[in-house]
Design an enzyme around this catalytic site. Structure first.
Site, PDB file in Angstrom:
ATOM      1  N   ASN A 121       0.780  -1.221  -0.006  1.00 38.80           N
ATOM      2  CA  ASN A 121       0.136   0.001   0.078  1.00 38.80           C
ATOM      3  C   ASN A 121       0.709   1.307  -0.092  1.00 38.80           C
ATOM      4  O   ASN A 121       1.941   1.241   0.390  1.00 38.80           O
ATOM      5  CB  ASN A 121      -0.940  -0.093   1.102  1.00 38.80           C
ATOM      6  N   HIS A 138       5.689  -0.888  -2.780  1.00 39.12           N
ATOM      7  CA  HIS A 138       5.390  -0.026  -4.031  1.00 39.12           C
ATOM      8  C   HIS A 138       5.287   1.525  -4.082  1.00 39.12           C
ATOM      9  O   HIS A 138       4.648   2.097  -4.645  1.00 39.12           O
ATOM     10  CB  HIS A 138       3.759  -0.712  -4.416  1.00 39.12           C
ATOM     11  N   CYS A 146      12.232  14.093  -9.386  1.00 40.97           N
ATOM     12  CA  CYS A 146      12.097  15.045 -10.616  1.00 40.97           C
ATOM     13  C   CYS A 146      12.387  13.781 -11.535  1.00 40.97           C
ATOM     14  O   CYS A 146      13.407  12.990 -11.709  1.00 40.97           O
ATOM     15  CB  CYS A 146      13.187  15.944 -10.684  1.00 40.97           C
ATOM     16  N   CYS A 149      16.188  15.569 -13.556  1.00 44.07           N
ATOM     17  CA  CYS A 149      17.352  15.600 -12.796  1.00 44.07           C
ATOM     18  C   CYS A 149      17.575  14.641 -11.709  1.00 44.07           C
ATOM     19  O   CYS A 149      18.584  14.589 -11.033  1.00 44.07           O
ATOM     20  CB  CYS A 149      17.774  17.199 -12.277  1.00 44.07           C
ATOM     21  N   SER A 212      -3.600  -9.266   1.161  1.00 49.44           N
ATOM     22  CA  SER A 212      -3.067  -9.671  -0.179  1.00 49.44           C
ATOM     23  C   SER A 212      -3.587 -10.825  -0.861  1.00 49.44           C
ATOM     24  O   SER A 212      -3.569 -11.662  -0.429  1.00 49.44           O
ATOM     25  CB  SER A 212      -1.503  -9.304  -0.191  1.00 49.44           C
ATOM     26  N   ASN A 237      -6.865 -13.696   3.876  1.00 54.58           N
ATOM     27  CA  ASN A 237      -7.171 -13.029   2.783  1.00 54.58           C
ATOM     28  C   ASN A 237      -8.808 -13.378   2.177  1.00 54.58           C
ATOM     29  O   ASN A 237      -8.872 -14.561   2.432  1.00 54.58           O
ATOM     30  CB  ASN A 237      -6.064 -13.024   1.653  1.00 54.58           C
TER      31      ASN A 237
HETATM   32 ZN   LIG Z   1      14.705  18.557 -11.792  1.00 53.58          ZN
END
Ligand SMILES: [Zn+2]
Length: 269
Positions: A121, A138, A146, A149, A212, A237
């Protein structure tokens, strides 16, 4: 009086004998473990009101094709589509509260039975319930990176601005788009976290899977790795998993009905 929106929960008296035996058995295993691990998926957070990301009933896919909005390729090509799609889900995650199952797992950790919480999650509810050593395999919405960069940025402030006004976040360094550090389709898992998760699975003496269906690779392979190392397996589950036959105890029930009962039993014993 019971709140109308609250689901009906089973009391001990309403459990079948088989389920009660399962709870005793699971509690015994947990009490005997020193290096326990927990693996959680969407099923632990649905009682907190967070829709299952991958469920076709969640409404999240009604207007969108998941592979079109939530894949790495399409994010690079049309990030605004991704941000538009994930916003309702992100808003629900921010508003959600940890439930009794999250809190129960944190208590087991505090009592020393569980060392590691591995979660599929991205909602941060384990940490908010008090868990430590949470491996978010995950990814999470807490940080962004970014796409040009690769500077990693803390989400505080940036995520709020996006949630409030739909503002697409930009890199403070180069101005290009920031991608939330959640794992998209076609994307590798965060390497260091994944290594730690594999190590935890190899070294644990118990792995408890909660909520899960173990359908998403490579995370689904972790319980198998734990079994190979001689660990016990407790499975909670609603639907069947590939590894049910190998488990010490299987509960085909809602996580929220079972985990708090097991925890109660462990801590009272
Ligand atoms: Zn950047």
């Amino acid at each position: 009086m019971r709140n109308k929106s609250e689901p009906i929960r089973l009391t001990m008296a309403e459990f079948s004998t088989a389920t009660l035996n399962g709870i005793h058995c699971a509690a015994d295993i947990i009490r005997g473990s020193k290096r326990g691990a927990v693996l959680t998926g969407a099923g632990i957070s649905t009682p907190s009101g967070i829709p299952d990301f991958r469920s076709t009933n969640s409404g999240l896919w009604e207007k969108y094709d998941p592979f079109e909005v939530a894949s790495l390729t399409s994010f690079r090509y049309r990030p605004e589509k991704f941000f538009e799609w994930i916003r309702p889900l992100a808003l629900e995650m921010v508003a959600a509260q940890p439930n009794e199952a999250h809190i129960g797992i944190a208590k087991l950790q505090e009592a020393g039975y569980i060392q590691t919480v591995i979660t599929q999650n991205i909602d941060g509810l384990h940490q908010r319930a008090g868990s430590t050593n949470v491996l978010e395999v995950h990814g999470s919405m807490q940080t962004l990176t970014c796409i040009s960069c690769f500077q990693q940025v803390n989400g505080q402030g940036i995520v709020e601005a996006y949630l409030d006004a739909g503002e697409i976040p930009h890199c403070p360094n180069c101005g290009d788009i920031l991608k939330p550090d959640v794992v998209l389709f076609g994307e590798q898992l965060p390497a260091r976290t994944w290594l730690k998760a594999q190590e935890a699975a190899r070294q644990c003496d118990l792995i408890m899977v909660a909520g899960s269906s173990l359908e998403v690779l490579p995370v689904a392979g972790l319980p198998m790795r734990a079994l190979e190392g001689g660990a016990h397996l407790i499975l909670i589950n609603k639907s069947q998993t590939y590894i049910d036959v190998r488990a010490d105890v299987v509960f085909a029930e809602d996580v929220i009905d079972i985990v708090p009962r097991i925890v109660e039993e462990v801590l009272s014993g």
